[in-house]
Scaffold this active site. Sequence first.
Site, PDB file in Angstrom:
ATOM      1  N   ARG A  56       0.825  -1.216   0.000  1.00 40.37           N
ATOM      2  CA  ARG A  56       0.000   0.000   0.000  1.00 40.37           C
ATOM      3  C   ARG A  56       0.858   1.265   0.000  1.00 40.37           C
ATOM      4  O   ARG A  56       0.433   2.292  -0.530  1.00 40.37           O
ATOM      5  CB  ARG A  56      -0.957  -0.008   1.194  1.00 40.37           C
ATOM      6  CG  ARG A  56      -2.136  -0.926   0.939  1.00 40.37           C
ATOM      7  CD  ARG A  56      -3.058  -1.016   2.122  1.00 40.37           C
ATOM      8  NE  ARG A  56      -4.347  -1.550   1.708  1.00 40.37           N
ATOM      9  CZ  ARG A  56      -5.229  -2.089   2.546  1.00 40.37           C
ATOM     10  NH1 ARG A  56      -4.969  -2.150   3.839  1.00 40.37           N
ATOM     11  NH2 ARG A  56      -6.370  -2.553   2.103  1.00 40.37           N
ATOM     12  N   GLY A  62     -12.809  -4.085   1.020  1.00 35.71           N
ATOM     13  CA  GLY A  62     -14.209  -3.679   1.162  1.00 35.71           C
ATOM     14  C   GLY A  62     -14.604  -2.636   0.133  1.00 35.71           C
ATOM     15  O   GLY A  62     -15.685  -2.705  -0.450  1.00 35.71           O
ATOM     16  N   GLY A  82      -6.930  -6.922   0.733  1.00 33.08           N
ATOM     17  CA  GLY A  82      -5.591  -6.694   1.274  1.00 33.08           C
ATOM     18  C   GLY A  82      -4.776  -7.970   1.344  1.00 33.08           C
ATOM     19  O   GLY A  82      -3.610  -8.002   0.943  1.00 33.08           O
ATOM     20  N   LYS A 124     -12.861 -13.322   5.916  1.00 35.52           N
ATOM     21  CA  LYS A 124     -13.857 -12.337   6.367  1.00 35.52           C
ATOM     22  C   LYS A 124     -15.182 -12.658   5.696  1.00 35.52           C
ATOM     23  O   LYS A 124     -15.714 -11.893   4.892  1.00 35.52           O
ATOM     24  CB  LYS A 124     -13.409 -10.931   5.980  1.00 35.52           C
ATOM     25  CG  LYS A 124     -12.383 -10.342   6.926  1.00 35.52           C
ATOM     26  CD  LYS A 124     -12.315  -8.836   6.671  1.00 35.52           C
ATOM     27  CE  LYS A 124     -11.058  -8.232   7.209  1.00 35.52           C
ATOM     28  NZ  LYS A 124     -10.752  -6.962   6.536  1.00 35.52           N
TER      29      LYS A 124
END
Length: 395
Positions: free
Chosen positions: A35, A375, A351, A200
């Site tokens: 990132r 997300g 990620g 998730k």
Amino acid sequence: MMKTIDDFAVEGVRVLVRADLNVPLDGGHVADDGRILASLPTLATLKARGARIIVCAHLGRPGGKPDPRYSLAPVAARLAGLLGERVEFAADTTGPAARAAVAALRPGGVVMLENLRFDAAETSKDDAQRGRFADQLAGLADLYVSDGFGAVHRKHASVYDVALRLPHAAGYLVQAEVAALARLTANIRRPYLVVLGGAKVTDKFGAFGSLLGAADRILVGGAMAFPFLAALGHPTGTSLLAADQVDAAAACLDKAVPGQIELPSDLVVAAEVAASAPHRVVAADAIPDGQMGLDIGPETAARFTAALGEAGTVFWNGPMGVFELTPYAAGTLAVARAITEGSAFSVVGGGDTGAALRALGIAEEAFGHVSTGGGASLEFIEGKTLPGLAVLETP
Ligand code: ADP
Ligand code: MG
């Protein structure tokens, strides 16, 4: 129209850049700098054009108060190394340290503020509270640049409210993300395959329903597979599974056309999440008692590979297994290879999925686009309005 940094003269101008620098730390060191690297084009350009650059970002979930474990200091050090430039680190976010560092900025200089989430106002649901924090942030700068794509789905002070208070522009990362993801919302080259995995699971069920409306097939791996296997009445052993996910999976199976959802037919199982644990391949509908699924099996990997070879467009979110441990990385590697060897326009989101590519040594250039947002990319392709993007459209 969303303006970009190319629409502004920035020489000598104080530019507040909201970046996504939410990287994994390992003992105070940056474990994966993906990132930070993704933020460089905007920062390097602003620097070359003589802007006074103020970088703000969040790290983890410190819970609205200062916590040294979530300090951005190590991130500032890594950014300095990558930019080849001194990065002044302010020990607070909008307090005296930040104001002094900004006042001392020369053209081309860079200051990084401490973690935005050390202030509870950053993520507050109360507009007035967020607004007061945004006033302080806006007071540091003359121009706001939104480049933290991973946070644009959040109505946070540094993402949304500050853009209402300053002239604003999208950075190159946000611009590139929007351009790539837009190809998954209109004029999609078919067949359009979605690969969903990861851990998730509950978060991702929100997107599953709308993806069923858009994708020709959804290939399911990772821990995402277990609610579906459970909904079909198969045993899941000790696999990662929350009871409330089973109904959501059943609803997706109801909504899907036959064959649209492809589940694993075999799995690699072990008694615990450990590289040293004895592991073996079993049929996906027969996970033994006391065993957990940790990767898709070789038959599933071959089926997914064949399907991906014929795709026109692919969106991939979530690893197929616990790729961090070598015995459970094969499924993720197979999917990555199949996508890069095929001719589909491909977007990877998430990620950990991006981290998996870097850990497994797969060149990001081999994909159409590797999104920095998990997300945010999911919500974008669901067609939702993302507050941090919508606000950039305002004059
Ligand atoms: P992303 O960040 O790409 O959206 P997630 O955060 O949802 O992905 O999930 C990533 C994690 O999922 C990885 O750390 C990986 O180890 C874990 N994972 C994948 N498959 C399984 C599985 N079968 N059981 C438990 N964890 C899994
Ligand atoms: Mg993740």
